[in-house]
Design an enzyme around this catalytic site. Structure first.
Site, short mmCIF file in Angstrom:
data_model
loop_
_atom_site.label_atom_id
_atom_site.label_comp_id
_atom_site.label_asym_id
_atom_site.label_seq_id
_atom_site.Cartn_x
_atom_site.Cartn_y
_atom_site.Cartn_z
N SER A 62 0.92 -1.25 -0.13
CA SER A 62 -0.06 -0.05 -0.02
C SER A 62 0.93 1.16 0.01
O SER A 62 0.44 2.39 -0.56
CB SER A 62 -0.93 0.08 1.19
OG SER A 62 -0.07 -0.07 2.38
N ASP A 115 -3.35 6.63 11.50
CA ASP A 115 -2.61 6.18 10.42
C ASP A 115 -1.15 6.92 10.56
O ASP A 115 -1.01 8.18 9.91
CB ASP A 115 -3.06 6.24 9.06
CG ASP A 115 -2.33 5.52 7.92
OD1 ASP A 115 -1.14 5.12 8.15
OD2 ASP A 115 -2.91 5.52 6.66
N HIS A 133 1.21 5.45 6.26
CA HIS A 133 1.13 6.03 4.98
C HIS A 133 1.17 7.44 5.13
O HIS A 133 1.27 8.15 6.21
CB HIS A 133 -0.28 5.61 4.41
CG HIS A 133 -0.39 4.19 4.32
ND1 HIS A 133 -1.09 3.38 5.46
CD2 HIS A 133 -0.15 3.42 3.27
CE1 HIS A 133 -1.21 2.19 5.11
NE2 HIS A 133 -0.54 2.02 3.84
#
Length: 432
Positions: A155, A408, A411
């Site tokens: 990802s 998060d 990312h």
């Protein structure tokens, strides 16, 4: 008759006053407009309301006039694009959160999701020993006319390809021409330049059976075949002009390891099997990956292997309350790499250098021929401020300012620090 003449006189007087007042207003407006355009302001970012909000406040730290200059005692030929620091940049990113259609994954669209601080957008990467030109999307598209690219991995790789697409969107809009059933692998085409960019989902790079839903919840341990490369990406290599390959964090998951079609051990698995550890699996898998990409008979063009990017979770991890509340970069002295990130990077660099040395006879540091190492780990280690944090969700605190939400810290926000990987990559392509 006299009364009528007085009325007309008053009317003329009123008209004169109106004209005078209007002239003063127009003059004042023109003066203020001149001053407005003389102000140096940063890019405009689209808000969630669809309106545009100009940002006038520069970063808190001023840039010394000679910050971008190269020391006179430095030889430019020995430039290391991966060693440097983040410096303030009042110009900001070249695209906004709303300038590239729906390309940005919702979890990385931090500004639309309501992130209140914007200082993280006003820094740029500056190598110590050389100049790094700003990414030029027009130049990139011209160089890549009739070429094919693939970003292969997990990802974070998807995060990276979306960054590049948003930059290129400023010149030409890409057309999505393919996606798999789960939308994890996609392909875009730039028709004017005949450039194809693919995002290939292969989080381990080797053959794997994964039992995980879209929220990352697993129902069984991953079955990982360390000696069998994933044909999803290897089958594409003969057709690609450029490929960027990366993996890393998925190897920390609970998994059963197979070699020669037999289970040989595991990592964190509940069965009574031999605990081999994720580093064993990472070494074994990357040995096969690096041997494959170093062999020029397996590929057509240039292959970049990108080192894994560090997360910045504090006081926990993904699912147990970890957060990342920093709002600006940190120095090399302040940055501390977690042990797990050191292990991942050490395996990546050592296996890459070994494969290049054995296949080409060259030193292997940085790569040889059309195989190159993109060592971005340290560069991104100093950007704890660039993650979505709580703003991986849309306006998470609108209903409850004290709401507990999943953060998060792995990312990267788009726009954000990951954009500057493209500056380095383009410079590497242009000047080696």
């Amino acid at each position: 008759m006299k009364l009528k003449l007085c009325s007309v006189s008053k009317i003329h007087k009123n008209v004169f006053l109106i004209k005078l007042f209007s002239a003063i207003l127009i003059t004042g407006f023109a003066f203020s407009l001149f001053n407005f355009h003389s102000i140096d302001f940063s890019p405009v970012f689209a808000s969630v309301t669809g309106k545009f909000e100009a940002r006038f406040t520069p970063p808190k730290v001023l840039v010394p006039e000679n910050e971008d200059l190269i020391p006179q005692d430095i030889e430019v030929e020995k430039c290391n694009l991966f060693a440097g620091k983040w410096i303030p940049d009042s110009s900001g990113p070249i695209y906004t959160n709303n300038s590239c259609g729906n390309l940005i994954d919702g979890h990385q669209n931090c500004i639309t999701n309501g992130r209140p601080d914007l200082d993280f957008l006003y820094w740029k990467w500056k190598p110590h020993d050389c100049l790094l030109p700003r990414f030029d999307p027009r130049k990139f598209l011209q160089l890549m006319r009739n070429k094919s690219w693939a970003f292969i991995g997990d990802s974070i790789v998807r995060n990276h390809v979306e960054s590049l697409l948003c930059m290129l969107y400023m010149v030409e809009e890409p057309v999505e021409v393919y996606h798999d059933k789960e939308y994890k692998s996609k392909r875009w085409h730039f028709p004017i330049h005949n450039l194809t960019i693919s995002n290939v989902w292969s989080p381990f790079l080797v053959k794997a059976a994964i039992f995980e839903d879209s929220n990352g919840v697993s129902t069984a341990a991953v079955q990982l075949h360390l000696d069998k490369l994933d044909e999803t990406w290897t089958s594409l290599m003969p057709s690609l002009d450029y490929a960027i390959i990366s993996t890393g964090k998925w190897y920390l998951k609970t998994a059963v390891y197979h070699e020669n079609s037999k289970p040989v051990g595991c990592h964190n698995c509940p069965e009574k099997m031999k605990e081999l550890g994720f580093d064993y699996a990472y070494n074994a898998s990357l040995r096969n990956v690096m041997d494959f990409i170093a062999d020029e008979t397996n590929r057509k063009g240039t292959v970049f292997f990108r080192t894994s990017t560090p997360d910045h979770f504090q006081n926990g991890e993904w699912h147990n309350g970890g957060t990342c509340k920093q709002t600006e970069p940190v120095s090399d002295e302040e940055a501390e790499m977690k042990n797990v990130h050191k292990i991942l990077r050490d395996v990546e660099v050592s296996q890459f250098e070994r494969a290049v040395r054995e296949k080409t006879g060259e030193d292997g540091g940085g790569g040889g021929g059309n195989v190159k190492l993109l060592d971005f780990t340290g560069m991104l280690l100093t950007r704890p401020d660039g993650h979505p944090g709580a703003y991986r969700q849309f306006r998470p605190f609108d209903k409850d300012k004290n709401a507990k939400v999943q953060n998060d810290c792995l990312h990267w926000c788009l726009p954000g620090p990951i954009d500057y990987l493209n500056d380095v990559i383009l410079e590497t392509i242009v000047n080696g």
